[in-house]
Design an enzyme around this catalytic site. Structure first.
Site, PDB file in Angstrom:
ATOM      1  CB  SER A   9       1.763   7.233  -6.323  1.00  0.00           C
ATOM      2  OG  SER A   9       0.636   7.503  -7.112  1.00  0.00           O
ATOM      3  CG  HIS A  61      -1.662  10.182  -3.606  1.00  0.00           C
ATOM      4  ND1 HIS A  61      -1.795   8.836  -3.387  1.00  0.00           N
ATOM      5  CD2 HIS A  61      -0.814  10.302  -4.660  1.00  0.00           C
ATOM      6  CE1 HIS A  61      -1.071   8.170  -4.274  1.00  0.00           C
ATOM      7  NE2 HIS A  61      -0.459   9.039  -5.051  1.00  0.00           N
TER       8      HIS A  61
END
Length: 695
Positions: free
Chosen positions: A555, A670
């Site tokens: 991320s 994610h």
């Protein structure tokens, strides 16, 4: 290549940025791979499939992959994993996934039975059965229960792991979804109970009624039995807001509850108001943390009313609602120079604060008195990471976890009224740690700042630069990177002679708000310099060498990996870039990227755009540079960062003829997968990659 903003270079970059902005920003003509920003389509899908086939053909065919995958699956699905407790109206609930429950089950038992060696769980909701019956790839995203009876709960389900959820009302008494109950179709939405028959809901009520980053900004009250078009508007943010406008429910126990509305103009700004719209005069950089009795708890990320940034304060709830423009706060917790607030849990009459001191865990019980608060440290093991798990808002029990790199995780129960402390669960050891040791060391960054890092390595380390070493980093959003026990790391890396490092670079929260703020926006090079300093320190100490050094991050940490890859390709032989941001000139237009302008800056600001161009990994890739072969991976269902960054980065590497591995999982949001087996597959690919590159 190291990028530095000399006066001449800054002028050139700034002029180029202004010229590009005048032409409408990045276009398909200037970016030949912008077509990969389409989430799905025949051309994109074919490209992803071809790249996956190439990468899996390399990593899955490696002779070490099969063992890595088998180990990862066995650990992920082990029956003796610790079940994480969640209080639910006097009972303990737990969401559990294993080989027989790929999507998972929600189950519950009594507190006493949970603390026994072999709890007798009762299955309440079987997600595998539900998905099979409805033909959906449901992924559990949690639930919240009505604050009055606690019998009806709003279950949030995602298709494939994305942030968008479907919300459905579930009855614990019958074990079924409620016929005609509250139901909200798929979307990015926030739902909060007011009472058994009333919700506060923020969602995309009308097409396009969402922020530029994709979050809802209109909050409405929805009564039981109403259609969505009958909901009454309560609050409205702006389309330009970074995050959602949503409600929160504070439960102080004994029936004392308070609903507040929080609008998020940017990632680090919160404008709090009462449900009637009256503004509460809290500072913009603050977070409401909970309520004990009649005391509302607020964490400060800026100095306010004589209280230091990083402190926890309390406000009288009655005074807050009667005089929201004239608040009187009382100090609960104030950090010292090396301390930072990590978490807050509330029981009926007490507060449990977890904190860090020089990146080592602490926990303290705070008790309200007529004149303020008293504190009592919790005597948990030292040199460990201490985290709050859950607390009973209707009672006085709280659970905490204690973990370190070589000690399996333990769960502890604290009676906040009496101070009685007991260990209730202990994980089994997953690898042989007898030959390993852990150290906390410090590196000196480019500006002289001391940057700590943890390293686990063989006790008989040769100090000749030969140890394969992975450095993990994040450095953003005030998130603290703390050490913990990882069975897969131990089996697939440490037992093979490798070392592992956690870098506590600026941008994180390890030393409070100032540590984070030091690397905001155009100051972000400090975080990248910190990480490079850790790598160089490892090399200088002869723990490892560039030939044996790899790095890993996801991320925002994936952006960190991309920057290190382009600024210091000579330092590393492996770079694991997980679900990353990489095109920082386009990030505001991809998925939820616009919500992070407070962290990274915006291309609409010439100075910030110039800096973003100077560090953007996608923009900084150059032909003719000898890069290490990276593993770049993402997921199709990631609607937060999006798979577009990773795709474009890989396409540019291919254009330059540089070696790389790219993988895109089709599920998982994610993260690395939607279930344990999918996550194990991704993990096995990563360790196989590191073995190939470094061992």
């Amino acid at each position: 290549m190291v990028v530095r903003q000399s006066g001449m270079r800054a002028a050139v970059v700034g002029f180029a940025a202004l010229l590009l902005a005048a032409c409408g920003g990045s276009t398909a003509a200037s970016d030949p791979y912008q077509w990969l920003e389409e989430l799905s389509g025949p051309r994109v899908d074919a490209w992803v499939a071809a790249e996956n086939a190439k990468t899996l053909g390399v990593l899955e065919q490696d002779p070490r992959y099969a063992e890595n995958f088998a180990q990862a699956k066995a650990l992920a699905n082990a029956a003796d994993r610790l079940p994480v407790p969640e209080f639910h109206h006097g009972m303990i609930g737990n969401f559990w996934q294993d080989a027989d429950h790929q999507r998972g089950i929600w189950r519950e038992t009594t507190v006493a039975d949970y603390e026994s060696p072999q709890p007798n769980w009762r299955t309440v909701l079987d997600l595998d059965a539900l998905a099979r019956d409805e033909g959906k790839n449901w992924v559990w995203k949690g639930m919240t229960c009505d604050p009055v009876t606690h019998e009806r709960c709003l279950v949030q389900l995602s298709e494939g792991g994305e942030d968008a959820v479907t919300v459905r009302e579930f009855d614990f008494g019958t074990g079924r979804f409620v016929d005609g109950g509250f139901t909200l179709a798929r979307g990015k939405q926030n739902v909060t109970w007011v009472d058994t028959d009333t919700l506060l809901v923020s969602r995309e009520w009308q097409p396009g009624e969402k922020t530029t980053s994709g979050y809802p900004y209109v909050l409405k009250r929805l009564q039981r039995g109403q259609n969505l078009d009958q909901a009454v508007e309560v609050a409205r943010g702006e389309q330009s807001d970074g995050l959602a406008t949503a409600a929160v429910l504070l439960d102080g126990g004994d029936g004392k509850r308070l609903n507040l509305v929080v609008r998020r103009p940017s990632f680090y700004e919160a404008r709090v108001s009462l449900v009637d719209g009256t503004r509460v005069a809290l500072p913009a950089k603050s977070e409401v943390q909970g309520m004990v009795g009649n005391r509302v708890l607020v964490a400060l990320q800026e100095d306010w009313a004589g209280f230091r940034s990083g402190s926890l304060v309390s406000l009288d709830a009655d005074e807050l609602t009667a005089h929201p423009d004239a608040l009187k706060a009382t100090l609960v917790y104030q950090p010292g120079p090396q301390e930072t607030l990590q978490g807050v849990m509330t029981t009926r009459g007490h507060v449990v604060v977890t904190s860090l001191y020089d990146v080592k865990g602490r926990a303290t019980v705070y008790t309200p008195t007529p004149t303020g608060w008293t504190s009592a440290p919790i005597a948990l093991p030292d040199n460990a990471t201490i985290s709050g798990i859950d607390a009973d808002s209707q009672g006085e029990t709280a659970y905490l976890s204690v973990t370190s790199m070589l000690t399996p995780t333990t769960f502890w129960r604290i009676d906040t009224a009496t101070g009685a402390l007991n260990q209730v669960k202990a994980a089994v050891a997953r690898f042989d740690s007898s030959h390993l040791t852990v150290e906390q060391l410090k590196a000196t960054s480019a500006d002289g700042t001391q940057v700590p890092y943890f390293i686990v390595h063989p006790a008989n380390l040769a100090y000749d630069g030969s140890t394969p070493t992975i450095v993990w980093g994040y450095g953003g959003f005030a998130s603290s990177s703390t050490p913990g026990y990882n069975g897969q790391l131990g089996k697939s890396w440490l037992e093979h002679g490798g070392a592992y490092v956690i870098a506590n670079i600026r941008g994180g929260g390890e030393y409070g708000p100032a540590w984070h703020d030091a690397a905001l926006k155009t100051h972000r090079q400090k975080a990248y310099d910190d990480f490079a300093a850790v790598a160089n320190d490892l090399i200088a100490r002869k723990i490892t060498s560039p030939r044996r050094l790899g790095i890993q991050g996801g991320s925002n940490g994936g952006l960190l990996m991309g920057v290190e890859f382009t600024q210091h390709p000579e330092l590393f032989s492996a770079v694991d870039i997980q679900v990353p941001l990489l095109d920082m000139l386009r990030y505001e237009h991809i998925a939820a990227g616009a919500s992070w302008v407070g962290e990274y800056g915006s291309v609409s600001n010439p100075d910030e755009r110039a800096f973003l161009a100077s560090i953007s990994p996608y923009a900084q890739l150059k032909p003719g540079v000898k890069y290490p072969r990276p593993l770049v991976w993402t997921t199709t269902k990631d609607d937060r960062v999006g798979p577009q960054h990773a795709r474009k980065f890989a396409a540019r590497l291919a254009e330059f003829g540089d070696p790389y591995l790219f993988y895109e999982a089709t599920q998982g949001g994610h993260g690395g997968g939607a279930n344990n087996d999918e996550k194990a597959h991704t993990s096995a690919l990563e360790y196989t990659y590191f073995m190939r590159q470094l061992m």
